[in-house]
Scaffold this active site. Sequence first.
Site, PDB file in Angstrom:
ATOM      1  N   ILE A   1       0.845  -1.203   0.000  1.00 15.18           N
ATOM      2  CA  ILE A   1       0.000   0.000   0.000  1.00 15.18           C
ATOM      3  C   ILE A   1       0.882   1.256   0.000  1.00 15.18           C
ATOM      4  O   ILE A   1       0.528   2.275  -0.592  1.00 15.18           O
ATOM      5  CB  ILE A   1      -0.947   0.012   1.228  1.00 15.18           C
ATOM      6  CG1 ILE A   1      -1.749  -1.297   1.327  1.00 15.18           C
ATOM      7  CG2 ILE A   1      -1.908   1.187   1.152  1.00 15.18           C
ATOM      8  CD1 ILE A   1      -2.563  -1.443   2.608  1.00 15.18           C
TER       9      ILE A   1
ATOM     10  N   TYR B   1       0.041  -8.489  16.398  1.00 16.83           N
ATOM     11  CA  TYR B   1      -0.382  -7.480  15.408  1.00 16.83           C
ATOM     12  C   TYR B   1      -1.484  -6.595  15.993  1.00 16.83           C
ATOM     13  O   TYR B   1      -1.416  -5.358  15.919  1.00 16.83           O
ATOM     14  CB  TYR B   1      -0.883  -8.189  14.145  1.00 16.83           C
ATOM     15  CG  TYR B   1      -1.249  -7.254  13.015  1.00 16.83           C
ATOM     16  CD1 TYR B   1      -0.268  -6.718  12.186  1.00 16.83           C
ATOM     17  CD2 TYR B   1      -2.577  -6.892  12.777  1.00 16.83           C
ATOM     18  CE1 TYR B   1      -0.590  -5.849  11.141  1.00 16.83           C
ATOM     19  CE2 TYR B   1      -2.921  -6.026  11.737  1.00 16.83           C
ATOM     20  CZ  TYR B   1      -1.927  -5.512  10.926  1.00 16.83           C
ATOM     21  OH  TYR B   1      -2.249  -4.646   9.893  1.00 16.83           O
TER      22      TYR B   1
ATOM     23  N   LYS C   1      -1.536  -2.528  16.887  1.00 13.55           N
ATOM     24  CA  LYS C   1      -2.488  -1.611  16.262  1.00 13.55           C
ATOM     25  C   LYS C   1      -3.294  -0.864  17.334  1.00 13.55           C
ATOM     26  O   LYS C   1      -3.630   0.307  17.150  1.00 13.55           O
ATOM     27  CB  LYS C   1      -3.408  -2.374  15.299  1.00 13.55           C
ATOM     28  CG  LYS C   1      -2.671  -2.882  14.056  1.00 13.55           C
ATOM     29  CD  LYS C   1      -2.020  -1.742  13.308  1.00 13.55           C
ATOM     30  CE  LYS C   1      -1.435  -2.073  11.967  1.00 13.55           C
ATOM     31  NZ  LYS C   1      -0.588  -0.994  11.417  1.00 13.55           N
TER      32      LYS C   1
HETATM   33  N1  LIG Z   1      -3.019  -5.170   3.989  1.00 10.12           N
HETATM   34  C1  LIG Z   1      -4.023  -4.987   4.841  1.00 10.12           C
HETATM   35  O1  LIG Z   1      -5.064  -5.670   4.792  1.00 10.12           O
HETATM   36  C2  LIG Z   1      -3.929  -3.930   5.893  1.00 10.12           C
HETATM   37  C3  LIG Z   1      -5.087  -3.611   6.624  1.00 10.12           C
HETATM   38  C4  LIG Z   1      -5.007  -2.629   7.621  1.00 10.12           C
HETATM   39  C5  LIG Z   1      -3.803  -2.002   7.857  1.00 10.12           C
HETATM   40  N2  LIG Z   1      -2.709  -2.362   7.131  1.00 10.12           N
HETATM   41  C6  LIG Z   1      -1.450  -1.686   7.440  1.00 10.12           C
HETATM   42  O2  LIG Z   1      -1.011  -1.028   6.261  1.00 10.12           O
HETATM   43  C7  LIG Z   1       0.415  -0.877   6.314  1.00 10.12           C
HETATM   44  C8  LIG Z   1       1.014  -1.335   4.991  1.00 10.12           C
HETATM   45  O3  LIG Z   1       0.688  -2.704   4.838  1.00 10.12           O
HETATM   46  P1  LIG Z   1       0.818  -3.486   3.455  1.00 10.12           P
HETATM   47  O4  LIG Z   1      -0.396  -4.293   3.341  1.00 10.12           O
HETATM   48  O5  LIG Z   1       1.205  -2.574   2.366  1.00 10.12           O
HETATM   49  O6  LIG Z   1       2.049  -4.455   3.842  1.00 10.12           O
HETATM   50  P2  LIG Z   1       3.350  -4.909   3.017  1.00 10.12           P
HETATM   51  O7  LIG Z   1       3.022  -5.011   1.565  1.00 10.12           O
HETATM   52  O8  LIG Z   1       3.836  -6.110   3.726  1.00 10.12           O
HETATM   53  O9  LIG Z   1       4.366  -3.693   3.203  1.00 10.12           O
HETATM   54  C9  LIG Z   1       4.946  -3.447   4.446  1.00 10.12           C
HETATM   55  C10 LIG Z   1       6.028  -2.397   4.303  1.00 10.12           C
HETATM   56  O10 LIG Z   1       6.581  -2.170   5.619  1.00 10.12           O
HETATM   57  C11 LIG Z   1       7.995  -2.349   5.543  1.00 10.12           C
HETATM   58  N3  LIG Z   1       8.582  -2.845   6.789  1.00 10.12           N
HETATM   59  C12 LIG Z   1       8.422  -4.057   7.371  1.00 10.12           C
HETATM   60  N4  LIG Z   1       9.200  -4.144   8.474  1.00 10.12           N
HETATM   61  C13 LIG Z   1       9.859  -2.970   8.583  1.00 10.12           C
HETATM   62  C14 LIG Z   1      10.823  -2.448   9.485  1.00 10.12           C
HETATM   63  N5  LIG Z   1      11.329  -3.198  10.504  1.00 10.12           N
HETATM   64  N6  LIG Z   1      11.294  -1.196   9.304  1.00 10.12           N
HETATM   65  C15 LIG Z   1      10.839  -0.440   8.263  1.00 10.12           C
HETATM   66  N7  LIG Z   1       9.966  -0.887   7.342  1.00 10.12           N
HETATM   67  C16 LIG Z   1       9.479  -2.134   7.508  1.00 10.12           C
HETATM   68  C17 LIG Z   1       8.194  -3.366   4.418  1.00 10.12           C
HETATM   69  O11 LIG Z   1       9.538  -3.287   3.974  1.00 10.12           O
HETATM   70  P3  LIG Z   1      10.310  -4.612   3.386  1.00 10.12           P
HETATM   71  O12 LIG Z   1      10.009  -4.636   1.927  1.00 10.12           O
HETATM   72  O13 LIG Z   1      11.746  -4.334   3.698  1.00 10.12           O
HETATM   73  O14 LIG Z   1       9.791  -5.802   4.115  1.00 10.12           O
HETATM   74  C18 LIG Z   1       7.175  -2.845   3.402  1.00 10.12           C
HETATM   75  O15 LIG Z   1       7.694  -1.718   2.726  1.00 10.12           O
HETATM   76  C19 LIG Z   1       0.879  -1.694   7.530  1.00 10.12           C
HETATM   77  O16 LIG Z   1       1.084  -0.827   8.621  1.00 10.12           O
HETATM   78  C20 LIG Z   1      -0.296  -2.603   7.803  1.00 10.12           C
HETATM   79  O17 LIG Z   1      -0.363  -3.002   9.157  1.00 10.12           O
HETATM   80  C21 LIG Z   1      -2.729  -3.290   6.153  1.00 10.12           C
END
Ligand SMILES: NC(=O)c1ccc[n+]([C@@H]2O[C@H](COP(=O)([O-])OP(=O)(O)OC[C@H]3O[C@@H](n4cnc5c(N)ncnc54)[C@H](OP(=O)(O)O)[C@@H]3O)[C@@H](O)[C@H]2O)c1
Length: 312
Positions: free
Chosen positions: A38, A192, A196
């Site tokens: 995202i 998780y 949150k």
């Molecule tokens: N997907 C959903 O359904 C959903 C729903 C509600 C909220 N969210 C929230 O939305 C946000 C983005 O999620 P997403 O779905 O896009 O997940 P994603 O595709 O897994 O992306 C996560 C990002 O966070 C980075 N990250 C992970 N560990 C890290 C660390 N130790 N230090 C700095 N960066 C780090 C990852 O970098 P790397 O590439 O290095 O791993 C990646 O750029 C998150 O906060 C998630 O909790 C997601």
Amino acid sequence: MCNGISEPGFVEKLIMNETFHHDVNPRHILITGGNRGIGYATTFQLMRAGHVVTLTARDKAAGQAAVERLRHENNRADVNVATLDLGSFAAIRRFAAEMETAQPLDAVIHNAGILVPASERRLTIDGIEECLQVHTVGPILLTCLLASRLRRPCRIVLVASSLHAPGTHGKEVGFDFADPNLARGYNPDRAYKNAKLAQLWFALEWERRFGGTGLHIDAVCPGFVPVTAVRSTTGMRRLMLKYALPWMPFATSVVKAARIEAEWALRDPEEPGGRYFDGRKITEPSEDARDDTKAQAFWTLVQTWLGHPIEI
Ligand SMILES: NC(=O)c1ccc[n+]([C@@H]2O[C@H](COP(=O)([O-])OP(=O)(O)OC[C@H]3O[C@@H](n4cnc5c(N)ncnc54)[C@H](OP(=O)(O)O)[C@@H]3O)[C@@H](O)[C@H]2O)c1
């Protein structure tokens, strides 16, 4: 439709069909974890609307590759990259020091997160449960260290989740102040959800203490985006996330989720913070999340971990 989230060009193709209004007032926006998921799609949208974006990535090469893809789509893109690992206080301090010479920031999106926490408990180098540090404790330290680079007023967005509330699928949320690092009975779902929930305490307590300085933090759930979790899963769960869940009425697309992150970061910076948005609606978060005493207790706990008061 959603099979190729990790394939180069997938997000770009979806976003190309969107209409963008070029903003007459370009803003400088920092987004963590902008190299994929995202965060990448949000960066793309902000860039297409004419904003200057600094994205962070844990891995330098992954960050640079993301920037190259963004520039390939728009050679006038004003996008920078920096390395940041929220799982290390030292790395956060290094990143903040690098930002000292950057243009002031109009908005920050704390997007980085661990969507699928490890099946066994992991502590960071600072001794904190990994999920809690990456989603919440790290962003608190980062926000404080960046305070002098933030314009006043400034919008700060924590990418939160409706999973902070009780009654959701999987192991229940349950933040135990006597065991914040889940030494007893670690469970990835709970890690998780607790992280949150703690984000909402952060937004609440920050607004109470520092909202008057013009630095406003809100928490925003972008909706359930199954496809971004595909790469971190295996077996039946992976198949469900890839082929079945994206079609469910409760799921949303990475592009729609990104639009929500971008919209909240671009909201009027004068508006007060401490709010929770489920998508586009201001929503009442769970009872625990609204508990001032717990928010203050969490603040105290973070100060203990940091070894100093949370100050700006
Ligand atoms: N997907 C959903 O359904 C959903 C729903 C509600 C909220 N969210 C929230 O939305 C946000 C983005 O999620 P997403 O779905 O896009 O997940 P994603 O595709 O897994 O992306 C996560 C990002 O966070 C980075 N990250 C992970 N560990 C890290 C660390 N130790 N230090 C700095 N960066 C780090 C990852 O970098 P790397 O590439 O290095 O791993 C990646 O750029 C998150 O906060 C998630 O909790 C997601």
